[in-house]
Design a protein around this motif. Sequence first.
Motif, short mmCIF file in Angstrom:
data_model
loop_
_atom_site.label_atom_id
_atom_site.label_comp_id
_atom_site.label_asym_id
_atom_site.label_seq_id
_atom_site.Cartn_x
_atom_site.Cartn_y
_atom_site.Cartn_z
N GLN A 15 0.83 -1.19 0.00
CA GLN A 15 0.00 0.00 0.00
C GLN A 15 0.87 1.26 0.00
O GLN A 15 0.59 2.21 -0.74
CB GLN A 15 -0.92 0.00 1.21
CG GLN A 15 -1.80 1.21 1.33
CD GLN A 15 -2.68 1.17 2.57
OE1 GLN A 15 -2.72 0.19 3.28
NE2 GLN A 15 -3.39 2.24 2.82
N LEU A 16 1.91 1.28 0.80
CA LEU A 16 2.81 2.44 0.84
C LEU A 16 3.53 2.63 -0.48
O LEU A 16 3.70 3.76 -0.96
CB LEU A 16 3.81 2.28 1.98
CG LEU A 16 3.25 2.41 3.39
CD1 LEU A 16 4.31 2.07 4.42
CD2 LEU A 16 2.71 3.81 3.62
N LEU A 22 2.04 6.59 -7.04
CA LEU A 22 1.01 7.51 -7.50
C LEU A 22 1.39 8.97 -7.22
O LEU A 22 1.10 9.86 -8.02
CB LEU A 22 -0.34 7.18 -6.85
CG LEU A 22 -0.99 5.89 -7.33
CD1 LEU A 22 -2.22 5.57 -6.47
CD2 LEU A 22 -1.38 5.98 -8.79
N THR A 23 2.05 9.21 -6.09
CA THR A 23 2.50 10.56 -5.76
C THR A 23 3.59 11.01 -6.73
O THR A 23 3.55 12.14 -7.23
CB THR A 23 3.01 10.62 -4.31
OG1 THR A 23 1.98 10.17 -3.44
CG2 THR A 23 3.41 12.03 -3.94
N TRP A 32 2.79 17.68 -1.97
CA TRP A 32 3.01 16.26 -2.28
C TRP A 32 2.70 15.36 -1.11
O TRP A 32 2.15 14.28 -1.28
CB TRP A 32 4.44 16.04 -2.78
CG TRP A 32 5.50 16.27 -1.75
CD1 TRP A 32 6.15 17.41 -1.47
CD2 TRP A 32 5.99 15.28 -0.83
NE1 TRP A 32 7.02 17.24 -0.44
CE2 TRP A 32 6.95 15.94 -0.03
CE3 TRP A 32 5.72 13.95 -0.61
CZ2 TRP A 32 7.63 15.26 0.98
CZ3 TRP A 32 6.40 13.29 0.39
CH2 TRP A 32 7.35 13.95 1.16
N TRP A 33 3.05 15.77 0.10
CA TRP A 33 2.81 14.89 1.25
C TRP A 33 1.32 14.76 1.54
O TRP A 33 0.86 13.72 2.00
CB TRP A 33 3.58 15.37 2.49
CG TRP A 33 3.29 16.78 2.91
CD1 TRP A 33 3.94 17.90 2.52
CD2 TRP A 33 2.24 17.20 3.78
NE1 TRP A 33 3.37 19.01 3.09
CE2 TRP A 33 2.33 18.61 3.88
CE3 TRP A 33 1.25 16.54 4.48
CZ2 TRP A 33 1.46 19.35 4.66
CZ3 TRP A 33 0.38 17.29 5.26
CH2 TRP A 33 0.50 18.68 5.33
N PHE A 37 -0.87 11.16 1.53
CA PHE A 37 -1.82 10.70 2.53
C PHE A 37 -3.22 10.50 1.94
O PHE A 37 -3.96 9.61 2.36
CB PHE A 37 -1.87 11.65 3.73
CG PHE A 37 -0.66 11.53 4.60
CD1 PHE A 37 -0.40 10.36 5.28
CD2 PHE A 37 0.22 12.59 4.74
CE1 PHE A 37 0.73 10.24 6.08
CE2 PHE A 37 1.34 12.48 5.54
CZ PHE A 37 1.59 11.30 6.20
N ARG A 38 -3.57 11.29 0.94
CA ARG A 38 -4.84 11.07 0.26
C ARG A 38 -4.85 9.72 -0.44
O ARG A 38 -5.84 8.99 -0.40
CB ARG A 38 -5.09 12.18 -0.76
CG ARG A 38 -5.49 13.48 -0.15
CD ARG A 38 -5.71 14.53 -1.21
NE ARG A 38 -6.04 15.80 -0.60
CZ ARG A 38 -5.93 16.96 -1.19
NH1 ARG A 38 -5.50 17.02 -2.45
NH2 ARG A 38 -6.24 18.06 -0.58
N PHE A 39 -3.74 9.39 -1.11
CA PHE A 39 -3.66 8.10 -1.77
C PHE A 39 -3.68 6.95 -0.75
O PHE A 39 -4.27 5.91 -1.01
CB PHE A 39 -2.41 8.00 -2.64
CG PHE A 39 -2.49 8.81 -3.89
CD1 PHE A 39 -3.57 8.69 -4.75
CD2 PHE A 39 -1.48 9.70 -4.22
CE1 PHE A 39 -3.65 9.43 -5.91
CE2 PHE A 39 -1.56 10.45 -5.38
CZ PHE A 39 -2.64 10.32 -6.23
N ILE A 40 -3.04 7.14 0.39
CA ILE A 40 -3.08 6.12 1.44
C ILE A 40 -4.53 5.87 1.86
O ILE A 40 -4.96 4.72 1.99
CB ILE A 40 -2.23 6.55 2.66
CG1 ILE A 40 -0.75 6.52 2.33
CG2 ILE A 40 -2.52 5.67 3.87
CD1 ILE A 40 -0.17 5.15 2.18
#
Length: 79
Positions: A15-16, A22-23, A32-33, A37-40
Motif C-alpha cells: 500500500q505504501l 502515484l504521488t 506532495w505529502w 496521505f490522500r492516496f493512502i
Amino acid sequence: DEEVNVITILLCVVQLIIAALLTVGGLFKGIWWLNFFRFIILIAGIIPISMRVNLDFAKLVYAYSIMKDTSITGCTARN
C-alpha cells in the motif's frame, strides 16, 4: 497467527509503495505529502483493516464449536 501478521505487513508495505508511485506519477503537483496521505486513504479501502478482527472472531467461533461438540470427547481448542 504469524502468517497472518506477515501477510498484513506485506499488504501495508505494498500500500505504501503504490501510494508513493502515484504521488511520484503526479509529479509532486500541489502539496506532495498531502497527496501521499490522500492516496493512502483511498487505497486503504482495498486492504480492509477489519480483516484481522474477522479472523480473530472466526477463531473464537470455531473454538467454541469444537468445545461444545459432543461427538469429540476430551478435545480442547487451543485458541
